[in-house]
Every structure is written in C-alpha cells, then in structure tokens.
Enzyme design. Sequence first.
Site, PDB file in Angstrom:
ATOM      1  N   PRO A   9     -29.975 -19.377  62.780  1.00 49.19           N
ATOM      2  CG  PRO A   9     -27.881 -20.199  62.205  1.00 49.19           C
ATOM      3  CD  PRO A   9     -29.305 -20.632  62.392  1.00 49.19           C
ATOM      4  CG  ASN A  10     -26.313 -15.119  61.774  1.00 51.96           C
ATOM      5  OD1 ASN A  10     -25.809 -14.579  62.753  1.00 51.96           O
ATOM      6  ND2 ASN A  10     -25.759 -16.154  61.179  1.00 51.96           N
TER       7      ASN A  10
ATOM      8  NE  ARG B 292     -27.810 -12.630  57.856  1.00 53.95           N
ATOM      9  CZ  ARG B 292     -28.174 -13.880  57.624  1.00 53.95           C
ATOM     10  NH1 ARG B 292     -29.384 -14.290  57.928  1.00 53.95           N
ATOM     11  NH2 ARG B 292     -27.316 -14.733  57.123  1.00 53.95           N
TER      12      ARG B 292
ATOM     13  CE1 TYR C  27     -30.463 -14.125  53.428  1.00 52.23           C
ATOM     14  CE2 TYR C  27     -28.810 -12.662  54.385  1.00 52.23           C
ATOM     15  CZ  TYR C  27     -29.163 -13.885  53.859  1.00 52.23           C
ATOM     16  OH  TYR C  27     -28.233 -14.882  53.769  1.00 52.23           O
TER      17      TYR C  27
ATOM     18  CG  ASN D  89     -34.748 -19.375  56.825  1.00 51.02           C
ATOM     19  OD1 ASN D  89     -33.768 -20.074  56.563  1.00 51.02           O
ATOM     20  ND2 ASN D  89     -34.876 -18.126  56.417  1.00 51.02           N
TER      21      ASN D  89
ATOM     22  CB  ALA E 149     -25.661 -20.542  58.472  1.00 42.40           C
TER      23      ALA E 149
ATOM     24  CD  GLU F  29     -34.413 -26.416  53.143  1.00 47.15           C
ATOM     25  OE1 GLU F  29     -34.563 -27.640  52.978  1.00 47.15           O
ATOM     26  OE2 GLU F  29     -33.399 -25.804  52.778  1.00 47.15           O
TER      27      GLU F  29
ATOM     28  CG  HIS G 111     -33.650 -21.122  52.186  1.00 49.09           C
ATOM     29  ND1 HIS G 111     -32.851 -21.153  53.295  1.00 49.09           N
ATOM     30  CD2 HIS G 111     -33.846 -22.404  51.819  1.00 49.09           C
ATOM     31  CE1 HIS G 111     -32.556 -22.410  53.571  1.00 49.09           C
ATOM     32  NE2 HIS G 111     -33.144 -23.191  52.702  1.00 49.09           N
TER      33      HIS G 111
ATOM     34  NE  ARG H  36     -27.075 -15.395  48.998  1.00 47.94           N
ATOM     35  CZ  ARG H  36     -27.165 -15.339  50.333  1.00 47.94           C
ATOM     36  NH1 ARG H  36     -28.192 -15.892  50.961  1.00 47.94           N
ATOM     37  NH2 ARG H  36     -26.230 -14.727  51.029  1.00 47.94           N
TER      38      ARG H  36
HETATM   39  C1  DQA Z   1     -31.070 -18.118  54.271  1.00 46.14           C
HETATM   40  C2  DQA Z   1     -30.008 -18.562  53.268  1.00 46.14           C
HETATM   41  C3  DQA Z   1     -28.810 -19.165  53.973  1.00 46.14           C
HETATM   42  O1  DQA Z   1     -27.827 -19.557  53.035  1.00 46.14           O
HETATM   43  C4  DQA Z   1     -28.197 -18.158  54.918  1.00 46.14           C
HETATM   44  O2  DQA Z   1     -27.130 -18.740  55.649  1.00 46.14           O
HETATM   45  C5  DQA Z   1     -29.173 -17.521  55.830  1.00 46.14           C
HETATM   46  C6  DQA Z   1     -30.500 -17.180  55.321  1.00 46.14           C
HETATM   47  C7  DQA Z   1     -32.241 -17.370  53.585  1.00 46.14           C
HETATM   48  O3  DQA Z   1     -33.298 -17.276  54.210  1.00 46.14           O
HETATM   49  O4  DQA Z   1     -32.102 -16.918  52.451  1.00 46.14           O
HETATM   50  O5  DQA Z   1     -28.861 -17.204  56.976  1.00 46.14           O
HETATM   51  O6  DQA Z   1     -31.606 -19.269  54.901  1.00 46.14           O
END
Ligand code: DQA
Length: 146
Positions: free
Chosen positions: A9-10, A17, A22, A73, A76, A97, A99, A106
């Site tokens: 998501p997002n 964003r 990011y 990835n 959240a 995985e 990020h 964080r």
């Molecule tokens: C994320 C880190 C997560 O905590 C966050 O909710 C994201 C992006 C990252 O790529 O740094 O949406 O996965």
Amino acid sequence: MKILVLHGPNLNMLGLREPEVYGSTTLAQINDRLAQDALELGAELSFLQSNHEGVLVDAIHAAFQVQQGILINPAAFTHTSVALRDAIASVNIPTVEVHLSNVYKREEFRHHSFIAPIAIGQISGFGAESYRLGLRALIAHLTASR
Ligand code: DQA
C-alpha cells in the site's frame, strides 16, 4: 526464472509521497530499472502494486507453481499482516523483503516485520537500490539452490 515483484500500500504514491523519507523515484521508474536488471540476470519479472491486502494474498496464491521467487515491499502490511505472512508461507516460494527506508531507524512500530521470519532475508534503507539489491540476492539464492 520467473519472479513476482509485489508492492504494498501507498507505494503507487512514490515520487510524491514523503520524498524526504522515500526519495523522488517513482514506482514506474523502480519497475523499469528492475526489468532492465532482470534482462541481464536472465529473470522474467511480473509486477503488481496493490493497496488491498486480499489482492496481494490472491497474487501470492496465484504464484504457486508458477513463480520461482517473490520480491516484496509489503509497505505498511509488513508491520500488520499475518495474512500476507501466511500466504507466503503457504506457497513456500523463496521471498526477499525490501524497504526503501531503514525501518529500524524509524518509529518503533516499524521495527517489527511479520514477513521477515519467513523470508530468505531483508534489505532495508537503500532507497530504490534496495529493490535492485533484493533482486540480485533472490536470483543468487535461487541459482544456488537449483
Ligand atoms: C516501507 C516502510 C514501511 O514502514 C512503510 O509503511 C512503507 C514503506 C519502505 O519501503 O521503506 O509504506 O516499506
């Protein structure tokens, strides 16, 4: 070698964003770069981004006996989703995985991943490069275990 690349998501909002967290690279640019790398590395990638947990779960199920690896990835959902973790465990496909941000630098709620214990490994904190490193690590793992 077929690899499913999943974005949670997002991540469709990358570029807009929170660029201080990011970066300014868009999701399309990340996918294009991965596709170029895959050509060199001899892998065939499929891409999916979804803001919906169930859509990601369905995509993982559909990967069963089709895809050899998953690069994800979970965004959240990393920190909340037992369903995603169980889906990956149920298809038993080697998963890396990634990020963009270093989640351990964080907020505390980002320090726990439901996915990490069932992944081969995790790459966190290298911005868009995390995906490229993750792809190489996944391919190396799959090649070594052939
Ligand atoms: C994320 C880190 C997560 O905590 C966050 O909710 C994201 C992006 C990252 O790529 O740094 O949406 O996965």
